[in-house]
Write an enzyme that holds these catalytic residues in place. Structure first.
Site, PDB file in Angstrom:
ATOM      1  N   GLY A  46       2.216  -1.163  -5.632  1.00  0.00           N
ATOM      2  CA  GLY A  46       1.391  -0.036  -6.033  1.00  0.00           C
ATOM      3  C   GLY A  46       1.848   0.508  -7.368  1.00  0.00           C
ATOM      4  N   LEU A  89       8.873   1.621  -8.687  1.00  0.00           N
ATOM      5  CA  LEU A  89       9.103   0.952  -9.972  1.00  0.00           C
ATOM      6  C   LEU A  89       9.639   1.922 -11.020  1.00  0.00           C
ATOM      7  CD1 LEU A  89       5.899  -1.277 -10.092  1.00  0.00           C
ATOM      8  CD2 LEU A  89       8.239  -2.038  -9.663  1.00  0.00           C
ATOM      9  N   HIS A 130       2.452   7.264  -1.100  1.00  0.00           N
ATOM     10  CA  HIS A 130       3.405   7.211  -2.217  1.00  0.00           C
ATOM     11  C   HIS A 130       2.674   7.352  -3.556  1.00  0.00           C
ATOM     12  CE1 HIS A 130       7.155   5.366  -4.149  1.00  0.00           C
ATOM     13  NE2 HIS A 130       6.260   5.264  -5.111  1.00  0.00           N
ATOM     14  N   GLU A 131       1.580   6.619  -3.711  1.00  0.00           N
ATOM     15  CA  GLU A 131       0.856   6.677  -4.992  1.00  0.00           C
ATOM     16  C   GLU A 131       0.180   8.032  -5.182  1.00  0.00           C
ATOM     17  OE1 GLU A 131       1.754   4.466  -6.873  1.00  0.00           O
ATOM     18  OE2 GLU A 131       2.421   3.062  -5.353  1.00  0.00           O
ATOM     19  N   HIS A 134       2.548  10.452  -6.599  1.00  0.00           N
ATOM     20  CA  HIS A 134       2.744  10.327  -8.057  1.00  0.00           C
ATOM     21  C   HIS A 134       1.745  11.202  -8.822  1.00  0.00           C
ATOM     22  CE1 HIS A 134       5.875   7.410  -8.815  1.00  0.00           C
ATOM     23  NE2 HIS A 134       5.359   6.538  -7.978  1.00  0.00           N
TER      24      HIS A 134
HETATM   25 ZN    ZN Z   1       6.379   4.977  -7.176  1.00  0.00          ZN
END
Ligand code: ZN
Length: 162
Positions: A46, A89, A130-131, A134
């Site tokens: 992702g 990441l 999770h995304e 962000h």
């Molecule tokens: Zn992340």
């Protein structure tokens, strides 16, 4: 398509709330294409637009050969919880144990500006949550129950980075 640089923890863009996309146009479609290429290049599952330095409400997830693209996502419903170890990441040196919904349903726009719904359980629910975080300026390390230095973990090849 073009690879974009991944912004790392410490850059303040990762702590800001991303702005709504006001028009789904070729620039947004280019962004989506670049994000998918960048996610794949870095073996992620992702990627959210702030992670490539674009403070817009856009993310991509790829799981089991299926790509999910969401623009202006909203959480419609969640059920239950699951506690999983995850990576990011933008936080390459750590993994964390995070409580996520067991089920999540979101709505948003696709790359043509049409309204869509996406729902998932297990790892897909983790990735969507999770995304979405962000886009709110939240990193997993902000809400993790436990954080581990990746160097202290052996056989860590299968933590999914998002
Ligand atoms: Zn992340």
């Amino acid at each position: 398509m073009a690879l974009r640089n991944i912004v790392k923890e410490g850059d303040e863009i990762l702590t800001k709330r991303a702005k709504e996309v006001t028009g789904v146009n070729d620039r947004i479609r280019q962004l989506l294409d670049d994000m998918i290429e960048t996610m794949r290049e870095n073996d992620g599952i992702g990627l959210a637009a702030p992670q490539v330095g674009v403070l817009r409400r856009v993310f991509v997830v790829e799981l089991e050969d299926k790509i999910y693209e969401l623009i202006n996502p909203e959480i419609v419903k969640t059920e239950g919880t699951q506690t999983v170890e995850e990576g990011c990441l933008s936080v390459p040196d750590y993994v964390g144990t995070v409580e996520r919904p067991a089920y999540i349903k979101m709505k948003g726009l696709d790359r043509n500006g049409n309204e869509i719904e996406v729902e998932g359980t297990e790892l897909l629910a983790v990735a969507l949550s999770h995304e979405y975080d962000h886009l709110e300026g939240i990193l997993f390390v902000d809400k993790a129950l436990e954080i581990k230095d990746i160097d202290e973990i052996e056989n860590d090849g299968d933590t999914d980075e998002q």
